[in-house]
Design an enzyme around this catalytic site. Structure first.
Site, short mmCIF file in Angstrom:
data_model
loop_
_atom_site.label_atom_id
_atom_site.label_comp_id
_atom_site.label_asym_id
_atom_site.label_seq_id
_atom_site.Cartn_x
_atom_site.Cartn_y
_atom_site.Cartn_z
N ALA A 187 0.96 -1.33 0.05
CA ALA A 187 -0.10 -0.09 -0.15
C ALA A 187 0.83 1.20 -0.18
CB ALA A 187 -1.08 0.07 1.24
N GLY A 212 0.63 -5.48 0.68
CA GLY A 212 -0.46 -5.36 -0.32
C GLY A 212 -0.07 -6.06 -1.64
N GLU A 258 -0.52 -9.75 -0.93
CA GLU A 258 -1.94 -9.89 -0.90
C GLU A 258 -2.59 -9.73 -2.67
OE1 GLU A 258 -3.51 -7.97 3.08
OE2 GLU A 258 -2.74 -6.78 1.60
N GLU A 268 3.48 -5.68 7.37
CA GLU A 268 2.68 -4.78 8.16
C GLU A 268 2.88 -4.66 9.59
OE1 GLU A 268 0.13 -6.01 4.39
OE2 GLU A 268 1.48 -7.05 6.16
#
Length: 259
Positions: A65, A108, A111, A131
């Site tokens: 992110a 991310g 992910e 994270e």
């Protein structure tokens, strides 16, 4: 290829659609990029390809992110919603999706790879959910898809420590499905995808739905779903072609239409 910045879509003559992330050196998954990704997926939903490859650049699949967008709970809610909207749409495409991972797939980015059906990695690739090093947890599906893929204990290890997993270890734990030399990654992935795109792609989608949805329900429910989709696949042109070809020529000789 689309002209839009951040995400490019290339529809190849062999039926493979290539989604390439293009957001600077680290390919950060900003909400703007995720919006572009969702739009590209909508384009694919409207005109389905034979198979899909998702990739980044030679050094970075995606770093995660965009940290500059982080703030408090309201910002987190918006970022999480953008991730789920785009990645769930990718996961739900009724075609095989393959992540071609060169360099880093972190947070991310990992992910995003997890939302694909398969993951091919360069020998130099590293994956992880770091994270926790920011004092937060994954918010784009990492706690759920990672645990379903590698098991809860391994997922907890990766998420609790935030460590980066090298390609060979990722292969051993089932986080990636194939490791190849960096210079061969895209060629290998595209070749595999092209072979699938020549196959009975509707059946691919039905098999994918049976597996993915079946994991979320009881075994009995999954078996009932499989029976429903088993019947449905016999309505396709490819099933008639495949059965007739097997009877006449034996296995592996059918030429499918994708219908």
């Amino acid at each position: 290829m689309t002209d839009a910045a951040l995400v490019h879509l290339d529809r190849r003559p062999d039926g493979v659609a290539v989604i390439r992330l293009d957001n600077g050196k680290v390919n950060s998954l900003s909400t703007a990029l995720l919006g572009k990704l969702r739009a590209v997926i909508a384009e694919l939903e409207a005109d389905l390809p034979g198979a899909v490859v998702v990739t980044g650049n030679d050094r970075m699949f995606a770093a995660g992110a965009d940290i500059s967008e982080f703030g408090g709970p309201e910002e987190a809610r918006a970022i999480g919603a953008a991730f789920l909207d785009a990645l769930n749409a990718l996961a739900d495409l009724p075609r095989v999706t393959i992540a071609a991972i060169a360099g880093y797939a972190l947070g991310g980015g990992c992910e995003l790879a997890l939302a694909c059906d398969l993951r091919f990695a360069a020998e130099s690739a590293r994956l992880g959910q770091p994270e926790i090093l920011l004092g937060i947890i994954p918010g784009g599906g990492g706690t759920q898809r990672l645990a379903r893929l590698v098991g809860p204990s391994r997922a907890k290890d990766l998420i609790f420590t935030g460590r980066h997993v090298p390609a060979e270890e990722a292969l051993a734990m089932g986080l990636v499905d194939r490791v190849v030399p960096a210079g061969e990654l895209l060629e290998t992935t595209l070749g595999y995808a092209a072979e699938l795109a020549r196959g009975p792609v509707v059946a691919h989608g039905l098999a994918k739905r049976a597996i993915d949805r079946g994991l979320d329900i009881t075994l009995d429910g999954g078996l009932q779903l499989e029976q429903q989709l088993f019947v449905e696949v016999f309505t396709t042109e490819d099933s008639r072609i495949g059965v007739a070809s097997f009877r006449e020529h034996g296995p592996g000789k059918a030429t499918f239409t994708g219908r």
